[in-house]
Design a protein around this motif. Structure first.
Motif, PDB file in Angstrom:
ATOM      1  N   TYR A 197      10.420 -38.584 -49.415  1.00  0.00           N
ATOM      2  CA  TYR A 197       8.799 -38.987 -50.165  1.00  0.00           C
ATOM      3  C   TYR A 197       8.702 -38.987 -51.317  1.00  0.00           C
ATOM      4  O   TYR A 197       9.389 -37.846 -51.628  1.00  0.00           O
ATOM      5  N   PRO A 255       9.617 -44.305 -52.574  1.00  0.00           N
ATOM      6  CA  PRO A 255       8.952 -45.045 -52.101  1.00  0.00           C
ATOM      7  C   PRO A 255       9.848 -45.681 -51.110  1.00  0.00           C
ATOM      8  O   PRO A 255      10.633 -45.459 -51.219  1.00  0.00           O
ATOM      9  N   ARG A 256       8.872 -46.433 -50.147  1.00  0.00           N
ATOM     10  CA  ARG A 256       9.797 -47.084 -49.208  1.00  0.00           C
ATOM     11  C   ARG A 256       9.946 -48.810 -49.130  1.00  0.00           C
ATOM     12  O   ARG A 256      10.789 -49.141 -49.018  1.00  0.00           O
ATOM     13  N   LYS A 257       9.261 -49.019 -50.532  1.00  0.00           N
ATOM     14  CA  LYS A 257      10.140 -50.519 -50.634  1.00  0.00           C
ATOM     15  C   LYS A 257      11.152 -49.896 -52.200  1.00  0.00           C
ATOM     16  O   LYS A 257      10.730 -49.461 -52.767  1.00  0.00           O
ATOM     17  N   LEU A 299      12.721 -50.174 -55.861  1.00  0.00           N
ATOM     18  CA  LEU A 299      12.356 -50.264 -56.634  1.00  0.00           C
ATOM     19  C   LEU A 299      13.182 -50.705 -57.860  1.00  0.00           C
ATOM     20  O   LEU A 299      14.215 -49.976 -57.514  1.00  0.00           O
ATOM     21  N   LEU A 349       2.548 -44.713 -57.165  1.00  0.00           N
ATOM     22  CA  LEU A 349       3.500 -45.173 -56.752  1.00  0.00           C
ATOM     23  C   LEU A 349       3.122 -45.221 -55.041  1.00  0.00           C
ATOM     24  O   LEU A 349       3.808 -46.260 -54.423  1.00  0.00           O
ATOM     25  N   ARG A 350       3.108 -44.203 -54.595  1.00  0.00           N
ATOM     26  CA  ARG A 350       1.967 -44.597 -53.264  1.00  0.00           C
ATOM     27  C   ARG A 350       1.368 -46.052 -53.113  1.00  0.00           C
ATOM     28  O   ARG A 350       0.793 -46.421 -52.036  1.00  0.00           O
ATOM     29  N   ASP A 407       3.591 -48.815 -52.761  1.00  0.00           N
ATOM     30  CA  ASP A 407       3.954 -48.735 -51.909  1.00  0.00           C
ATOM     31  C   ASP A 407       2.858 -50.002 -50.946  1.00  0.00           C
ATOM     32  O   ASP A 407       3.463 -50.038 -49.419  1.00  0.00           O
ATOM     33  N   THR A 408       1.681 -49.690 -50.993  1.00  0.00           N
ATOM     34  CA  THR A 408       1.273 -49.976 -49.812  1.00  0.00           C
ATOM     35  C   THR A 408       0.700 -51.908 -49.658  1.00  0.00           C
ATOM     36  O   THR A 408      -0.150 -51.834 -49.495  1.00  0.00           O
ATOM     37  N   ILE A 435       8.834 -53.446 -56.175  1.00  0.00           N
ATOM     38  CA  ILE A 435       8.808 -52.543 -57.293  1.00  0.00           C
ATOM     39  C   ILE A 435       9.211 -52.566 -58.619  1.00  0.00           C
ATOM     40  O   ILE A 435      10.171 -52.075 -58.479  1.00  0.00           O
ATOM     41  N   GLN A 447      18.698 -46.439 -53.584  1.00  0.00           N
ATOM     42  CA  GLN A 447      18.483 -47.063 -52.639  1.00  0.00           C
ATOM     43  C   GLN A 447      19.286 -46.652 -50.717  1.00  0.00           C
ATOM     44  O   GLN A 447      20.596 -46.124 -51.495  1.00  0.00           O
TER      45      GLN A 447
END
Ligand code: AMP
Ligand code: MG
Length: 316
Positions: free
Chosen positions: A141, A225-227, A229, A281-282, A285-286, A292, A316
């Motif tokens: 992460y 990030p989790r999303k 990009l 970036l964090r 991600d929220t 993104i 990914q």
């Protein structure tokens, strides 16, 4: 839940008892433990969920102490340490037996640096051992640049986080190794290549490796990030959309809501951009977005390391 504070004595107490503690550095926050205590090292790997093939950086407070941990300091390494320590540059040097194999993932070299943060330097001076500290984030992460970032993700597993304010550089250290009098950069980072080359001349750069990477920052998907990009090269535009967000260098894109965008540096300052990169970036991600878009930065100074992180974040 972790306590966040500025009490060096408290941090020292936990570390001496074999615990791990969040520490501030100028690059990113670290998850620190006694580098000479295998139990503390195992705790670091467990808390981060970090694979054991991924070696840790050892932090110390003085060049004189290096001889305790390494068997040789080549001339090129000496020059760099003299020019840039304390600072965001990590040197790979042949290790002494005192450094547990767990720290180096079995490698014959140990990664060492003197971090440039007053609280952490004081803490290191007060300890009888060096600190092994990878970035204080779950493996893969985005690295943390504030004490709160550490608490958000690892707070239930770390007793104490030493708060030294937002990281002044904001991107991980540059990692450089030496073989047969040739210097090779294995991770681009907070010390720009141009600065290194001014001191020791041209260096090799080898930051991609598909298997058995020397530095996990070399794994193609990392710092992510989790999303999803999507990287945009300069001059290209994202697909407009309500559920799109963007990380941009100087100016927001048209076609994407302003509150779904984060600007790295309105004045085009790459150092300011690096400081903001991971926090932005964090935040992205929220947000209530599905993707993104990220703009590539000019490829000079810290722009090179930031582009490296964005490329890896886009895989990914
Ligand atoms: P982190 O602090 O989380 O960025 O992790 C430390 C980085 O230093 C990782 O990418 C490690 O692979 C790298 N590193 C540590 N020791 C060595 C070593 N002996 N050789 C190559 N890379 C290393
Ligand atoms: Mg890391």
């Amino acid at each position: 839940m972790a306590q966040i504070g500025t009490d060096k004595q408290a941090a020292k107490g936990f570390l001496e008892a074999g615990n791990v503690v969040g520490i501030p550095t100028e690059t990113v926050y670290g998850l620190a433990g006694n580098a000479l205590n295998p139990d503390a090292i195992l705790t670091i790997f467990r808390v981060k969920n970090r694979p054991s093939f991924d070696p840790l950086i050892v932090h110390t407070d003085s060049f004189a102490k290096l001889d305790q941990f390494v068997t040789d300091i080549p001339e090129l390494a000496r020059k760099l340490a003299k020019a840039f320590w304390p600072g965001p540059l990590t040197l790979l040097l042949p290790k002494r037996d005192l450094i547990p194999d767990l720290v180096t993932a079995g490698l014959p070299t140990v990664a060492v640096r003197i971090p440039n943060h007053p609280l952490t330097l004081d803490l290191l001076r007060s300890l009888a051992f060096p600190l092994a500290a990878p970035s204080a984030n779950p493996f893969g992460y985005i690295s943390p640049t504030t004490a709160q970032h550490v608490a958000d993700q690892l707070g239930d597993q770390v007793p104490y986080i030493l708060d030294g304010g937002p990281a002044g550089i904001g991107i991980e250290s540059t990692i450089i190794g030496f073989e047969n009098n040739v210097a090779t950069v294995f991770r681009l980072g907070g010390m720009a290549l141009e600065q290194i080359e001014r001191v020791i001349g041209p260096v090799l750069v080898q930051t991609h490796s598909t298997s058995n990477p020397k530095a996990p920052g070399m794994l193609s998907s990392h710092y992510a990030p989790r999303k999803p990009l999507i990287l945009l090269s300069a001059g290209t535009s994202p697909q407009p959309g309500e559920r799109a967000g963007a990380l941009v260098f100087r100016e927001p894109f048209g076609g994407i809501q302003a509150n779904h965008q984060r600007v790295l540096s309105p004045t085009g300052d790459l150092n300011e951009a690096a400081k903001n990169l991971f926090a932005h970036l964090r935040t992205l991600d929220t947000l209530p977005i599905d993707v993104i878009y990220a703009e590539l930065l000019p490829n000079s100074g810290l722009g090179q390391a930031m582009n490296d992180r964005l490329r890896r974040a886009s895989v990914q």
